[in-house]
Enzyme design. Structure first.
Site, PDB file in Angstrom:
ATOM      1  N   LYS A  65     -11.535   5.046   7.722  1.00 39.57           N
ATOM      2  CA  LYS A  65     -12.269   4.133   6.841  1.00 39.57           C
ATOM      3  C   LYS A  65     -13.338   3.407   7.667  1.00 39.57           C
ATOM      4  CE  LYS A  65      -8.334   4.816   4.372  1.00 39.57           C
ATOM      5  NZ  LYS A  65      -7.262   5.747   4.809  1.00 39.57           N
ATOM      6  N   PHE A 111       1.385  10.154  -6.780  1.00 46.97           N
ATOM      7  CA  PHE A 111       0.029  10.187  -7.322  1.00 46.97           C
ATOM      8  C   PHE A 111      -0.813  11.302  -6.726  1.00 46.97           C
ATOM      9  CE2 PHE A 111      -2.103   8.426  -3.609  1.00 46.97           C
ATOM     10  CZ  PHE A 111      -1.048   7.833  -2.937  1.00 46.97           C
ATOM     11  N   ASP A 115      -2.444  -4.309   9.366  1.00 47.72           N
ATOM     12  CA  ASP A 115      -3.066  -3.047   8.975  1.00 47.72           C
ATOM     13  C   ASP A 115      -4.569  -3.290   9.068  1.00 47.72           C
ATOM     14  OD1 ASP A 115      -4.274  -0.934   7.695  1.00 47.72           O
ATOM     15  OD2 ASP A 115      -2.725  -0.726   6.156  1.00 47.72           O
ATOM     16  N   PHE A 136       0.867  -1.174   0.000  1.00 40.68           N
ATOM     17  CA  PHE A 136       0.000   0.000   0.000  1.00 40.68           C
ATOM     18  C   PHE A 136       0.906   1.227   0.000  1.00 40.68           C
ATOM     19  CE2 PHE A 136      -2.516   3.481   1.629  1.00 40.68           C
ATOM     20  CZ  PHE A 136      -3.453   3.503   0.620  1.00 40.68           C
ATOM     21  N   THR A 137       0.441   2.271  -0.670  1.00 38.67           N
ATOM     22  CA  THR A 137       1.300   3.427  -0.946  1.00 38.67           C
ATOM     23  C   THR A 137       1.964   4.004   0.309  1.00 38.67           C
ATOM     24  OG1 THR A 137      -0.691   4.784  -0.858  1.00 38.67           O
ATOM     25  CG2 THR A 137       0.053   4.086  -3.047  1.00 38.67           C
TER      26      THR A 137
HETATM   27  N1  PM9 Z   1      -5.928   4.936   2.277  1.00 34.45           N
HETATM   28  C1  PM9 Z   1      -7.281   5.493   0.427  1.00 34.45           C
HETATM   29  O1  PM9 Z   1      -7.900   6.347  -0.226  1.00 34.45           O
HETATM   30  C2  PM9 Z   1      -6.236   7.372   1.721  1.00 34.45           C
HETATM   31  C3  PM9 Z   1      -4.931   7.855   1.281  1.00 34.45           C
HETATM   32  S1  PM9 Z   1      -4.102   7.060  -0.029  1.00 34.45           S
HETATM   33  C4  PM9 Z   1      -4.946   7.504  -1.365  1.00 34.45           C
HETATM   34  O2  PM9 Z   1      -7.377   4.277   0.176  1.00 34.45           O
HETATM   35  C5  PM9 Z   1      -4.455   1.471   4.162  1.00 34.45           C
HETATM   36  C6  PM9 Z   1      -4.838   0.093   3.746  1.00 34.45           C
HETATM   37  C7  PM9 Z   1      -5.053   2.575   3.584  1.00 34.45           C
HETATM   38  C8  PM9 Z   1      -4.638   3.890   3.971  1.00 34.45           C
HETATM   39  C9  PM9 Z   1      -5.155   5.031   3.341  1.00 34.45           C
HETATM   40  C10 PM9 Z   1      -3.641   3.996   4.974  1.00 34.45           C
HETATM   41  C11 PM9 Z   1      -3.162   5.324   5.424  1.00 34.45           C
HETATM   42  C12 PM9 Z   1      -3.101   2.865   5.507  1.00 34.45           C
HETATM   43  N2  PM9 Z   1      -3.507   1.635   5.097  1.00 34.45           N
HETATM   44  O3  PM9 Z   1      -4.811   7.954   4.957  1.00 34.45           O
HETATM   45  O4  PM9 Z   1      -2.998   8.100   6.611  1.00 34.45           O
HETATM   46  O5  PM9 Z   1      -5.983   2.387   2.646  1.00 34.45           O
HETATM   47  O6  PM9 Z   1      -5.298   7.673   7.384  1.00 34.45           O
HETATM   48  O7  PM9 Z   1      -4.122   5.928   6.210  1.00 34.45           O
HETATM   49  C13 PM9 Z   1      -6.463   5.899   1.523  1.00 34.45           C
HETATM   50  P1  PM9 Z   1      -4.309   7.512   6.293  1.00 34.45           P
END
Ligand code: PM9
Length: 487
Positions: A263, A454, A220, A129-130
């Protein structure tokens, strides 16, 4: 009517109390807005967006109980009562002993990566994951993908495409030794694979393998409530177990977790780390004061922690989760019925369009998933997100693009925000873009930031007939590949 007899539909287990108007735009307005945004949907102003499917992160509608919780925020610098409510909710529903709050997921990723990775160590995980990989690399670790092969195939119907391939993990342990591995990084569900779940059988087997070698398993937990739904639905022995119970059992096979509460937990901001080991907890609790805030607020207001504590409980109600996943699936099924290529099975938080299948005439270096997000916005003002080569970034060692097998555009569904009618409108717009797919041209990147490109990269359209960059664009912007960003 006859066909409908006996049918039992799901419906949202809530009703709407407050509404927020949406902005309708003309095609000319959208063309202007997209050009100003460098063809990157992250750079659009939300006022120029109609239905916002950029992300499910921080975009949930909170309940009346959560809003009431905001009003009892205890904003004391130290020892806020809301922290203790949050701590109790995490201990009860996720089952870990010690809790450190953080402002969001990446705050937690930063701390755990700094504490748990020694430079040069490997961090095996079920697809990158990014932000997770970026923090692992910043701490000197090397991420290695040990997900099952099916996860990289958009059409594979495997019910648990998030599973770790035990043979790949075992081979890595044999090659590097347990000392060379910082921890196993498991995510449920797997975002970049299409929101795909991990089975209970798989996490138990990972636990057993790691126990044999003395390796830690860190989770995670960002979309683990959704993962628990899929276990209930698909795995033998879990059909009659509540999601909350399944979640807790899954976590019990791991040593620690980090969370983006934006989320699953139905809040607009927030995150946490939770661990069982007291020594690890003390290190994290010490480091949090340096980067996030005191260990009883971690960068959050007391009211945010209260909303999170309530959101955790609401996110684990079975009828809520059935409607949550049901809505995502509804959109996926509309598209699949029109033979529009999507990642199958439909995952937990989003429908992922297969941009390679949309645009077989565009090479991956022309950013087909970015093109698809741009075309969708131009068609209807719907905002999606690229999850392909732009998101994958560059190899820090060579500076070359990563070329992921999955080149996807994500239609991410915020929780409790849009209606079934919105899903119909989205599906119809995707169909229009699908019907016009042959005319799409590629993009080239004209600005590439150093980290997580991105989010802020800018693109320009390639020449329609030749696919090449125009002379003026090429002159004013060096090709990114000529100047690899030192990630
Ligand atoms: N995920 C998503 O849109 C928001 C930023 S990246 C585009 O999917 C996982 C599995 C995620 C994630 C964020 C984070 C980071 C960690 N693990 O955005 O910093 O999908 O609260 O979390 C995004 P934060």
């Amino acid at each position: 009517m006859g066909q409908q007899f006996g049918r039992r539909s799901w419906a949202e287990p809530w009703k709407i109390k407050m509404v927020e108007p949406l902005t309708m735009t003309s095609r000319a307005q959208r063309e202007r807005a997209l050009a100003e945004a460098g063809c990157n949907t992250f750079l659009l102003r939300s006022d120029d967006v109609y239905i916002d499917l950029l992300t499910d992160s921080g975009t949930s509608a909170m309940s009346d109980r959560q809003w009431a919780g905001m009003m009892v925020g205890d904003e004391s610098y130290a020892g806020s009562r809301n922290f203790y409510h949050l701590e109790a909710a995490i201990q009860r529903y996720y089952g870990y002993r010690h809790v450190v709050p953080t402002h969001q997921g990446r705050g937690a990723e930063h701390l755990i990566s700094r504490v748990a990775i020694r430079p040069g160590q490997w961090v095996p995980g079920n697809m990158y994951f990014t932000t997770t990989r970026a923090h692992q690399e910043q701490a000197g670790g090397q991420f290695i993908d040990v997900i099952i092969d099916e996860a990289h195939d958009p059409s594979s119907p495997h019910p648990f495409k998030g599973n770790i391939d035990l043979a790949k993990l075992e081979a890595l342990i044999a090659r590097e030794g347990a000392e060379g591995i910082a921890y196993v990084s498991v995510a449920g569900t797997v975002n970049m694979a299409g929101g795909q779940p991990v089975s209970m059988t798989n996490i138990k087997a990972v636990r057993a393998l790691c126990d044999r070698h003395g390796i830690k398993v860190y989770l995670d937990a960002t979309r683990m409530a959704e993962n628990a739904f899929f276990i209930q639905e698909r795995e033998e022995g879990y059909a009659n177990r509540p999601i909350a119970e399944i979640l807790r059992e899954f976590c019990s096979y791991t040593d620690a977790a980090w969370m983006s509460a934006k989320k699953d937990s139905l809040v607009n901001i927030g995150g946490w780390l939770a661990v069982n080991d007291l020594g690890l907890f003390e290190e994290l609790r010490n480091l949090v004061v340096l980067y996030e805030g005191l260990h009883t607020y971690g960068g959050l207001a007391g009211r945010d922690m209260e909303a999170m504590a309530i959101g955790i409980e609401e996110s684990l109600q079975d009828d809520y989760m059935r409607s949550r996943i049901g809505q995502v699936r509804y959109l996926g099924e509309l598209l699949a019925d029109w033979d529009i290529p999507i990642v199958q099975p439909v995952g937990g938080h989003a429908v992922f369009l297969d941009a390679r299948a949309f645009y077989p005439h565009l090479p991956q270096a022309h950013f087909p998933a970015q093109v698809l997000a741009a075309e969708l916005y131009l068609d209807s003002g719907i905002r999606a997100m690229e999850r392909g080569i732009a998101s994958a970034g560059r190899d820090p060692a060579t500076g070359d693009h990563h070329y992921p097998r999955l080149e996807l555009t994500r239609l991410t569904i915020p929780r409790r925000v849009y209606t079934q009618a919105h899903m119909d409108v989205v599906a119809e717009s995707v169909k229009c873009v699908w019907d016009a797919r042959g005319a799409a041209r590629g993009l080239h990147m004209v600005y590439e930031p150093r980290y997580l490109r991105f989010f802020q990269a800018r693109f320009e359209w390639r020449d329609r007939s030749t696919g090449s960059r125009t002379g003026q664009e090429a002159a004013s912007h060096p090709h990114p590949a000529a100047e690899p960003a030192p990630v």
